[in-house]
Design an enzyme around this catalytic site. Structure first.
Site, PDB file in Angstrom:
ATOM      1  N   HIS A 160       0.737   4.202  -2.646  1.00 54.31           N
ATOM      2  CA  HIS A 160       0.563   5.600  -2.449  1.00 54.31           C
ATOM      3  C   HIS A 160       1.715   6.377  -2.951  1.00 54.31           C
ATOM      4  O   HIS A 160       1.393   7.744  -3.085  1.00 54.31           O
ATOM      5  CB  HIS A 160       0.432   5.683  -0.847  1.00 54.31           C
ATOM      6  CG  HIS A 160      -1.036   5.207  -0.764  1.00 54.31           C
ATOM      7  ND1 HIS A 160      -1.822   5.681   0.481  1.00 54.31           N
ATOM      8  CD2 HIS A 160      -2.029   4.268  -1.161  1.00 54.31           C
ATOM      9  CE1 HIS A 160      -3.068   5.220   0.477  1.00 54.31           C
ATOM     10  NE2 HIS A 160      -2.937   4.098  -0.616  1.00 54.31           N
ATOM     11  N   ARG A 207       0.957  -1.064  -0.129  1.00 58.34           N
ATOM     12  CA  ARG A 207      -0.187  -0.086  -0.075  1.00 58.34           C
ATOM     13  C   ARG A 207       0.792   1.214  -0.040  1.00 58.34           C
ATOM     14  O   ARG A 207       0.610   2.197  -0.720  1.00 58.34           O
ATOM     15  CB  ARG A 207      -0.760   0.078   1.192  1.00 58.34           C
ATOM     16  CG  ARG A 207      -1.959   0.982   1.222  1.00 58.34           C
ATOM     17  CD  ARG A 207      -3.043   0.827   2.240  1.00 58.34           C
ATOM     18  NE  ARG A 207      -3.982   1.862   2.459  1.00 58.34           N
ATOM     19  CZ  ARG A 207      -3.998   2.759   3.702  1.00 58.34           C
ATOM     20  NH1 ARG A 207      -3.494   2.586   4.665  1.00 58.34           N
ATOM     21  NH2 ARG A 207      -4.759   3.757   3.729  1.00 58.34           N
ATOM     22  N   ASN A 230      -3.550   8.786   4.227  1.00 55.99           N
ATOM     23  CA  ASN A 230      -2.184   7.896   4.368  1.00 55.99           C
ATOM     24  C   ASN A 230      -2.211   7.842   6.056  1.00 55.99           C
ATOM     25  O   ASN A 230      -0.917   7.339   6.451  1.00 55.99           O
ATOM     26  CB  ASN A 230      -0.932   8.959   4.093  1.00 55.99           C
ATOM     27  CG  ASN A 230      -0.845   8.760   2.595  1.00 55.99           C
ATOM     28  OD1 ASN A 230      -1.331   7.628   2.065  1.00 55.99           O
ATOM     29  ND2 ASN A 230      -0.215   9.619   1.853  1.00 55.99           N
ATOM     30  N   HIS A 286      -5.542  -6.010  -3.103  1.00 58.00           N
ATOM     31  CA  HIS A 286      -6.166  -6.010  -1.820  1.00 58.00           C
ATOM     32  C   HIS A 286      -6.626  -7.314  -1.363  1.00 58.00           C
ATOM     33  O   HIS A 286      -7.283  -7.669  -0.322  1.00 58.00           O
ATOM     34  CB  HIS A 286      -7.897  -5.434  -2.073  1.00 58.00           C
ATOM     35  CG  HIS A 286      -7.875  -4.077  -2.464  1.00 58.00           C
ATOM     36  ND1 HIS A 286      -8.694  -3.281  -2.826  1.00 58.00           N
ATOM     37  CD2 HIS A 286      -6.984  -2.833  -2.032  1.00 58.00           C
ATOM     38  CE1 HIS A 286      -8.663  -1.831  -2.891  1.00 58.00           C
ATOM     39  NE2 HIS A 286      -7.599  -1.888  -2.388  1.00 58.00           N
TER      40      HIS A 286
END
Length: 321
Positions: free
Chosen positions: A68, A64, A96, A193
């Site tokens: 990001h 993740r 975040n 995911h």
């Protein structure tokens, strides 16, 4: 004559721009550290392995974090920078706040610096750690193109550019297209995911007050929705309450897609993949073949992680030089 000259000039400028963009992509190479830091990958892998022994959420956190990072000004390690008195950094932007495991990148940087001082960027370390997170969770491995530079700009306000869990398919496509990513990239990367955890706040819109007609998103499998409502009541006060993103949350597999087709997805953005015929066909394809999913995921990861950015090799991943 003038028209011909202007056309020739425009063509020359176009070729120049194309060449410049090609140089940016070609600057990344799987052999980038072959001479300057040949043991960099094994050093990072060992750090990620050790962290995973102590915390099973590390792989999802690293994957993740890398996503990001790349969605804001390219993969330049800007998500790793700390806020200062004068500037609130990306990591402190609302999307975040729940990022964690930054210490893994710190430890990897320390190990790499001991071998090859001032050579390997934090952005490359994060890209390699994300690959290791997938591979060490039972997923595919791949050769990561390297040679990224670290960015010197990190602003919390820019975190608004990240795709939100409440996005519909049009919003998702627009968000991914800004990074040159296609619909297939969107569906393949959403498979990330398969590892991870979601806090109640990121999916409460689907299980409470969905619309004027119904409390729960009707696309959700009823028993699954009920289980989520028990964990995340309307006035939830448990800070870390939430749900895993699929039923095998520490294993990188294609279970995410299988559950999505059963009405057991978590985010609005997950369910959105079934609202477009092309993306739904890809979900079905990946649900029926882990091999096809892994092949597409690797291709899209390399594409996403090649988004250029950055200017320096940071000595400390949390602060600019």
């Amino acid at each position: 004559m003038a028209a011909a000259f202007n056309f020739a000039l425009a063509l020359s400028l176009l070729l120049l721009l194309f060449s410049a963009s090609t140089l940016i992509v070609n600057a990344l190479s799987v052999d980038y550290y072959h001479q300057t830091c040949p043991m960099v990958e094994s050093a990072i892998t060992e750090v990620v392995k050790e962290a995973m022994l102590n915390d099973r959420t590390v792989p999802a956190a690293l994957l993740r974090m890398h996503f990001h990072d790349c969605f804001i000004r390219g993969c330049d390690g800007s998500v790793l920078l700390n806020s200062t008195g004068k500037n609130q950094a990306e990591k402190d932007g609302p999307p975040n706040i729940s990022l964690h495991a930054f210490y893994v990148i710190d430890n990897a940087k320390k190990a790499v610096e001991a071998m090859c001082p001032g050579v390997v960027s934090c952005a490359d370390i994060l890209a390699l750690a994300a690959r290791d997170a997938v591979a060490l969770s039972g997923g595919p491995s791949w050769n990561v193109p390297k040679g990224r530079k670290d960015g010197i700009i990190s602003k919390a306000i820019d975190s608004r550019q990240l795709p939100a869990p409440t996005f519909n398919i049009s919003q998702l496509q627009q968000s991914f297209a800004q990074g040159g990513l296609s619909l297939e990239d969107l569906v393949a990367l959403s498979g990330g995911h398969t590892v991870g955890f979601a806090h109640c706040s990121s999916f409460q819109n689907r299980i409470h007050n969905f619309n004027n007609q119904t409390d729960v998103d009707p696309s959700m499998q009823p028993a699954f929705a009920s289980s989520l409502r028990r964990v995340c009541p309307v006035h939830n006060k448990v800070r870390n309450a939430g749900a895993t993103l699929d039923s095998t949350a520490t294993t990188f597999d294609n279970m995410y897609y299988k559950l999505l087709l059963q009405g057991r997805s978590i985010f609005t953005s997950d369910q959105a993949l079934l609202t477009n015929p092309k993306s739904k066909a890809l979900v079905t394809k990946f649900a029926s073949s882990q091999e096809e999913f892994e092949k597409a995921f690797v291709k899209s990861m390399i594409k996403m992680s090649s988004l250029a950015g950055g200017q320096e090799i940071r000595l400390n991943c949390r602060v600019v030089n």
